[in-house]
Scaffold this motif. Structure first.
Motif, mmCIF file in Angstrom:
data_model
loop_
_atom_site.group_PDB
_atom_site.id
_atom_site.type_symbol
_atom_site.label_atom_id
_atom_site.label_comp_id
_atom_site.label_asym_id
_atom_site.label_seq_id
_atom_site.Cartn_x
_atom_site.Cartn_y
_atom_site.Cartn_z
ATOM 1 N N ARG A 245 1.307 4.018 -3.050
ATOM 2 C CA ARG A 245 1.010 5.417 -2.761
ATOM 3 C C ARG A 245 2.139 6.334 -3.237
ATOM 4 N NH1 ARG A 245 0.119 4.903 2.738
ATOM 5 N NH2 ARG A 245 -1.694 3.651 2.229
ATOM 6 N N SER B 76 -7.793 0.323 -0.677
ATOM 7 C CA SER B 76 -9.053 0.570 0.033
ATOM 8 C C SER B 76 -9.271 -0.383 1.205
ATOM 9 C CB SER B 76 -10.236 0.442 -0.940
ATOM 10 O OG SER B 76 -10.444 -0.913 -1.301
ATOM 11 N N GLN C 170 0.836 -1.204 0.000
ATOM 12 C CA GLN C 170 0.000 0.000 0.000
ATOM 13 C C GLN C 170 0.873 1.256 0.000
ATOM 14 O OE1 GLN C 170 -2.350 -0.967 3.484
ATOM 15 N NE2 GLN C 170 -4.146 -1.485 2.229
ATOM 16 N N ASN D 39 -5.606 -0.003 -6.486
ATOM 17 C CA ASN D 39 -6.650 0.814 -5.852
ATOM 18 C C ASN D 39 -7.503 -0.013 -4.901
ATOM 19 O OD1 ASN D 39 -5.729 3.055 -7.213
ATOM 20 N ND2 ASN D 39 -7.257 2.914 -8.834
ATOM 21 N N LYS D 40 -7.839 -1.235 -5.313
ATOM 22 C CA LYS D 40 -8.629 -2.091 -4.414
ATOM 23 C C LYS D 40 -7.822 -2.429 -3.165
ATOM 24 C CE LYS D 40 -11.316 -6.233 -3.878
ATOM 25 N NZ LYS D 40 -11.956 -7.380 -4.471
ATOM 26 N N ASP E 175 -8.319 -2.421 4.792
ATOM 27 C CA ASP E 175 -7.563 -2.344 6.040
ATOM 28 C C ASP E 175 -6.576 -3.504 6.020
ATOM 29 O OD1 ASP E 175 -6.558 -2.570 8.604
ATOM 30 O OD2 ASP E 175 -8.512 -2.584 9.590
#
Length: 169
Positions: A52, A117, A48, A113-114, A119
């Motif tokens: 980013r 999203s 993640q 992107n998934k 946690d």
């Protein structure tokens, strides 16, 4: 034709395509493998963060600029070159656009992107992580091969431009 910029531009596109392919290959061969050796939450969180920050890098700028410049260069080439050089200058974006640019935009980015999203500690994220690894890495192999083939095509185009006397080196 007596000017050299098309030759240098071919070599520039070849180099950038090879660099992009190398980064993709590194991810497929050992970055993802390393992330998968960690606990799922750790691997997910690391990916993640990678996703980013990659958006702000010259790597992404390279992916986008190769797509744009290769199409524009091909349009120019249609008006100026002929023979084998023209064929390879047409083939380069024909290979690059679906295997790298479109694969990125419609394959890897939606998966990123998934993943973003979710946690990273949730069981849903852990289940997706297994699918993500398999599918994302397969798509990434295609991007690696597409980038390297594109680089080869631009090198062949440069050599052909010289050997056919279409540019002077």
């Amino acid at each position: 034709m007596t000017y050299e910029w098309p030759l240098y531009f071919c070599l520039f596109l070849a180099l950038w395509s090879a660099v992009i392919g190398g980064v993709f290959s590194a991810f497929s061969e050992f970055v993802m493998s390393g992330l998968l050796k960690t606990a799922p939450a750790g691997g997910i969180e690391a990916m993640q963060h990678i996703n980013r920050y990659v958006i702000k890098t010259q790597f992404v700028a390279g992916i986008l600029s190769i797509a744009i410049f290769s199409v524009l260069f091909t349009i120019y080439s249609l008006m100026v070159f002929d023979g084998a050089a023209l064929v390879t200058l047409i083939l380069a974006p024909v290979v690059y656009l679906p295997t790298v640019f479109l694969m990125t935009m419609f394959g890897n980015v939606p998966m990123n992107n998934k993943l973003a999203s979710l946690d990273h500690t949730a069981s849903e994220a852990e289940a997706y992580w297994k699918k993500y690894d398999r599918d994302w890495t397969r798509l990434n192999h295609v991007r690696s091969i597409g980038s390297i083939l594109t680089a080869g095509l631009y090198v062949i185009a440069a050599i052909t431009l010289i050997t056919n006397g279409q540019v002077q080196s």
